[in-house]
Design a protein around this motif. Structure first.
Motif, PDB file in Angstrom:
ATOM      1  N   LYS A 178       0.853  -1.187   0.000  1.00 44.13           N
ATOM      2  CA  LYS A 178       0.000   0.000   0.000  1.00 44.13           C
ATOM      3  C   LYS A 178       0.890   1.239   0.000  1.00 44.13           C
ATOM      4  O   LYS A 178       1.860   1.317   0.760  1.00 44.13           O
ATOM      5  N   VAL A 179       0.549   2.191  -0.868  1.00 42.85           N
ATOM      6  CA  VAL A 179       1.328   3.419  -0.995  1.00 42.85           C
ATOM      7  C   VAL A 179       0.391   4.615  -1.099  1.00 42.85           C
ATOM      8  O   VAL A 179      -0.803   4.461  -1.370  1.00 42.85           O
ATOM      9  N   ARG A 180       0.939   5.787  -0.905  1.00 47.72           N
ATOM     10  CA  ARG A 180       0.149   7.012  -0.986  1.00 47.72           C
ATOM     11  C   ARG A 180       0.078   7.568  -2.408  1.00 47.72           C
ATOM     12  O   ARG A 180      -0.922   8.129  -2.807  1.00 47.72           O
ATOM     13  N   ASP A 181       1.164   7.427  -3.158  1.00 48.42           N
ATOM     14  CA  ASP A 181       1.273   8.074  -4.468  1.00 48.42           C
ATOM     15  C   ASP A 181       1.879   7.088  -5.476  1.00 48.42           C
ATOM     16  O   ASP A 181       3.041   6.698  -5.334  1.00 48.42           O
ATOM     17  N   LEU A 182       1.094   6.692  -6.479  1.00 49.79           N
ATOM     18  CA  LEU A 182       1.548   5.690  -7.440  1.00 49.79           C
ATOM     19  C   LEU A 182       2.767   6.143  -8.234  1.00 49.79           C
ATOM     20  O   LEU A 182       3.703   5.376  -8.440  1.00 49.79           O
ATOM     21  N   GLU A 183       2.777   7.376  -8.704  1.00 44.09           N
ATOM     22  CA  GLU A 183       3.894   7.847  -9.534  1.00 44.09           C
ATOM     23  C   GLU A 183       5.181   7.967  -8.726  1.00 44.09           C
ATOM     24  O   GLU A 183       6.260   7.656  -9.221  1.00 44.09           O
ATOM     25  N   ARG A 184       5.070   8.397  -7.488  1.00 42.02           N
ATOM     26  CA  ARG A 184       6.253   8.463  -6.625  1.00 42.02           C
ATOM     27  C   ARG A 184       6.804   7.060  -6.372  1.00 42.02           C
ATOM     28  O   ARG A 184       8.015   6.834  -6.418  1.00 42.02           O
ATOM     29  N   SER A 185       5.908   6.101  -6.153  1.00 40.08           N
ATOM     30  CA  SER A 185       6.339   4.716  -5.940  1.00 40.08           C
ATOM     31  C   SER A 185       6.916   4.123  -7.218  1.00 40.08           C
ATOM     32  O   SER A 185       7.909   3.388  -7.175  1.00 40.08           O
ATOM     33  N   LYS A 186       6.324   4.456  -8.359  1.00 43.09           N
ATOM     34  CA  LYS A 186       6.865   3.980  -9.628  1.00 43.09           C
ATOM     35  C   LYS A 186       8.290   4.510  -9.810  1.00 43.09           C
ATOM     36  O   LYS A 186       9.183   3.769 -10.236  1.00 43.09           O
TER      37      LYS A 186
ATOM     38  N   VAL B 181      14.775   3.553  -9.314  1.00 41.76           N
ATOM     39  CA  VAL B 181      15.882   3.277  -8.390  1.00 41.76           C
ATOM     40  C   VAL B 181      16.201   1.785  -8.361  1.00 41.76           C
ATOM     41  O   VAL B 181      17.355   1.386  -8.507  1.00 41.76           O
ATOM     42  N   LEU B 182      15.187   0.952  -8.161  1.00 45.13           N
ATOM     43  CA  LEU B 182      15.428  -0.485  -8.007  1.00 45.13           C
ATOM     44  C   LEU B 182      15.484  -1.250  -9.327  1.00 45.13           C
ATOM     45  O   LEU B 182      15.964  -2.381  -9.362  1.00 45.13           O
ATOM     46  N   GLY B 183      14.982  -0.671 -10.408  1.00 41.06           N
ATOM     47  CA  GLY B 183      15.114  -1.306 -11.709  1.00 41.06           C
ATOM     48  C   GLY B 183      14.044  -2.306 -12.081  1.00 41.06           C
ATOM     49  O   GLY B 183      14.199  -3.037 -13.066  1.00 41.06           O
ATOM     50  N   LEU B 184      12.951  -2.369 -11.327  1.00 43.19           N
ATOM     51  CA  LEU B 184      11.846  -3.239 -11.731  1.00 43.19           C
ATOM     52  C   LEU B 184      11.149  -2.613 -12.943  1.00 43.19           C
ATOM     53  O   LEU B 184      11.196  -1.400 -13.137  1.00 43.19           O
ATOM     54  N   LYS B 185      10.486  -3.433 -13.752  1.00 44.93           N
ATOM     55  CA  LYS B 185       9.826  -2.944 -14.955  1.00 44.93           C
ATOM     56  C   LYS B 185       8.318  -2.907 -14.741  1.00 44.93           C
ATOM     57  O   LYS B 185       7.723  -3.905 -14.316  1.00 44.93           O
ATOM     58  N   GLU B 186       7.709  -1.762 -15.036  1.00 41.81           N
ATOM     59  CA  GLU B 186       6.247  -1.694 -14.998  1.00 41.81           C
ATOM     60  C   GLU B 186       5.695  -2.555 -16.122  1.00 41.81           C
ATOM     61  O   GLU B 186       6.095  -2.422 -17.278  1.00 41.81           O
ATOM     62  N   VAL B 187       4.758  -3.462 -15.771  1.00 40.51           N
ATOM     63  CA  VAL B 187       4.168  -4.337 -16.780  1.00 40.51           C
ATOM     64  C   VAL B 187       2.667  -4.098 -16.969  1.00 40.51           C
ATOM     65  O   VAL B 187       2.113  -4.488 -17.989  1.00 40.51           O
ATOM     66  N   ALA B 188       2.018  -3.472 -16.000  1.00 44.57           N
ATOM     67  CA  ALA B 188       0.582  -3.218 -16.117  1.00 44.57           C
ATOM     68  C   ALA B 188       0.158  -2.221 -15.052  1.00 44.57           C
ATOM     69  O   ALA B 188       0.907  -1.942 -14.107  1.00 44.57           O
ATOM     70  N   ARG B 189      -1.057  -1.717 -15.213  1.00 46.01           N
ATOM     71  CA  ARG B 189      -1.626  -0.865 -14.173  1.00 46.01           C
ATOM     72  C   ARG B 189      -3.141  -0.821 -14.275  1.00 46.01           C
ATOM     73  O   ARG B 189      -3.701  -1.014 -15.327  1.00 46.01           O
TER      74      ARG B 189
ATOM     75  N   PRO C 204      -5.462   2.093 -13.803  1.00 46.71           N
ATOM     76  CA  PRO C 204      -5.263   3.546 -13.699  1.00 46.71           C
ATOM     77  C   PRO C 204      -5.785   4.123 -12.385  1.00 46.71           C
ATOM     78  O   PRO C 204      -6.908   3.848 -11.970  1.00 46.71           O
ATOM     79  N   GLY C 205      -4.902   4.875 -11.730  1.00 47.38           N
ATOM     80  CA  GLY C 205      -5.253   5.536 -10.485  1.00 47.38           C
ATOM     81  C   GLY C 205      -5.318   4.629  -9.278  1.00 47.38           C
ATOM     82  O   GLY C 205      -5.551   5.092  -8.158  1.00 47.38           O
ATOM     83  N   ARG C 206      -5.082   3.338  -9.453  1.00 51.27           N
ATOM     84  CA  ARG C 206      -5.247   2.403  -8.332  1.00 51.27           C
ATOM     85  C   ARG C 206      -4.027   1.524  -8.065  1.00 51.27           C
ATOM     86  O   ARG C 206      -3.611   1.381  -6.932  1.00 51.27           O
ATOM     87  N   MET C 207      -3.473   0.893  -9.114  1.00 51.58           N
ATOM     88  CA  MET C 207      -2.365  -0.042  -8.911  1.00 51.58           C
ATOM     89  C   MET C 207      -1.375   0.025 -10.062  1.00 51.58           C
ATOM     90  O   MET C 207      -1.752   0.279 -11.199  1.00 51.58           O
ATOM     91  N   VAL C 208      -0.094  -0.263  -9.729  1.00 48.05           N
ATOM     92  CA  VAL C 208       0.954  -0.442 -10.725  1.00 48.05           C
ATOM     93  C   VAL C 208       1.616  -1.781 -10.418  1.00 48.05           C
ATOM     94  O   VAL C 208       1.921  -2.082  -9.264  1.00 48.05           O
ATOM     95  N   PHE C 209       1.835  -2.588 -11.467  1.00 48.40           N
ATOM     96  CA  PHE C 209       2.428  -3.918 -11.340  1.00 48.40           C
ATOM     97  C   PHE C 209       3.840  -3.898 -11.931  1.00 48.40           C
ATOM     98  O   PHE C 209       4.044  -3.352 -13.022  1.00 48.40           O
TER      99      PHE C 209
ATOM    100  N   ASP D 116       6.026  -9.401  -9.986  1.00 46.60           N
ATOM    101  CA  ASP D 116       6.618  -9.804  -8.708  1.00 46.60           C
ATOM    102  C   ASP D 116       6.154  -8.917  -7.565  1.00 46.60           C
ATOM    103  O   ASP D 116       6.095  -9.339  -6.425  1.00 46.60           O
ATOM    104  N   LEU D 117       5.849  -7.664  -7.886  1.00 50.89           N
ATOM    105  CA  LEU D 117       5.479  -6.691  -6.872  1.00 50.89           C
ATOM    106  C   LEU D 117       4.469  -5.739  -7.485  1.00 50.89           C
ATOM    107  O   LEU D 117       4.557  -5.419  -8.677  1.00 50.89           O
ATOM    108  N   ALA D 118       3.518  -5.311  -6.685  1.00 54.46           N
ATOM    109  CA  ALA D 118       2.572  -4.294  -7.121  1.00 54.46           C
ATOM    110  C   ALA D 118       2.430  -3.277  -5.997  1.00 54.46           C
ATOM    111  O   ALA D 118       2.660  -3.592  -4.824  1.00 54.46           O
ATOM    112  N   VAL D 119       2.080  -2.063  -6.388  1.00 56.87           N
ATOM    113  CA  VAL D 119       1.773  -1.030  -5.399  1.00 56.87           C
ATOM    114  C   VAL D 119       0.332  -0.602  -5.614  1.00 56.87           C
ATOM    115  O   VAL D 119      -0.153  -0.528  -6.743  1.00 56.87           O
ATOM    116  N   MET D 120      -0.348  -0.371  -4.492  1.00 54.20           N
ATOM    117  CA  MET D 120      -1.762  -0.028  -4.525  1.00 54.20           C
ATOM    118  C   MET D 120      -1.963   1.293  -3.787  1.00 54.20           C
ATOM    119  O   MET D 120      -1.587   1.421  -2.609  1.00 54.20           O
ATOM    120  N   ALA D 121      -2.550   2.264  -4.481  1.00 51.01           N
ATOM    121  CA  ALA D 121      -2.774   3.587  -3.885  1.00 51.01           C
ATOM    122  C   ALA D 121      -3.882   3.518  -2.839  1.00 51.01           C
ATOM    123  O   ALA D 121      -4.954   2.965  -3.090  1.00 51.01           O
TER     124      ALA D 121
END
Length: 147
Positions: free
Chosen positions: A12-20, A26-34, A36-41, A50-55
């Motif tokens: 869980k995160v506050r800001d999707l773009e900041r987490s992206k 920084v860590l080098g993971l690749k965005e594969v899906a999202r 919109p406005g809710r989750m980035v994979f 492998d990891l997703a962030v959820m606003a």
């Protein structure tokens, strides 16, 4: 039932773009899906994700340190201390807060924080014979100097 592995982690995160910017930039993971406005994979390359962030919103409170829940996520970056040193240099260059470095015998680790304070462990594996001969070695915690 037999668990075959861990599939992915959702933070869980506050800001999707900041987490992206952190997980991809920084860590080098690749965005594969999202969603919109809710989750980035994100994927490290061999799994669909492998990891997703959820606003959860800009005003979401941080959990107290003594709350039940996820303590940290561990991401393997290789098998050599040189790779761990390179990772530390990159984290320092991006001013990522480092909570500590540890030698666990079976692995060596850097513990850092993402922009929301989630703890991320970046680790390299040691010789697998160590834990194969004595599984209890996974409970080893010693200081690690990477300079």
């Amino acid at each position: 039932m037999k668990i075959q592995g861990v599939g992915h982690v959702v933070l869980k995160v506050r800001d999707l773009e900041r987490s992206k910017a952190f997980y991809e930039g920084v860590l080098g993971l690749k965005e594969v899906a999202r969603f919109p406005g809710r989750m980035v994979f994100f994927s490290a390359g061999s799994n669909h994700h492998d990891l997703a962030v959820m606003a959860v919103g800009a005003d979401a409170p941080s959990p107290p340190d003594d709350a039940v829940g996820l303590a940290h996520v561990a991401l393997k970056i290789g098998d050599s201390l040189d790779l761990l040193r390179e990772a530390k240099a990159q984290l320092d260059a991006h001013q990522v807060p480092i909570r500590g470095t540890r030698d666990h015998r079976v692995s060596q680790s850097i513990y850092c924080e993402d922009p929301d304070g989630n703890t991320v462990e970046l680790f390299v594996d040691g010789d697998p014979a160590i834990w194969a001969e004595d599984p209890s070695t996974v409970a080893t915690i010693k200081p690690l100097v990477l300079d």
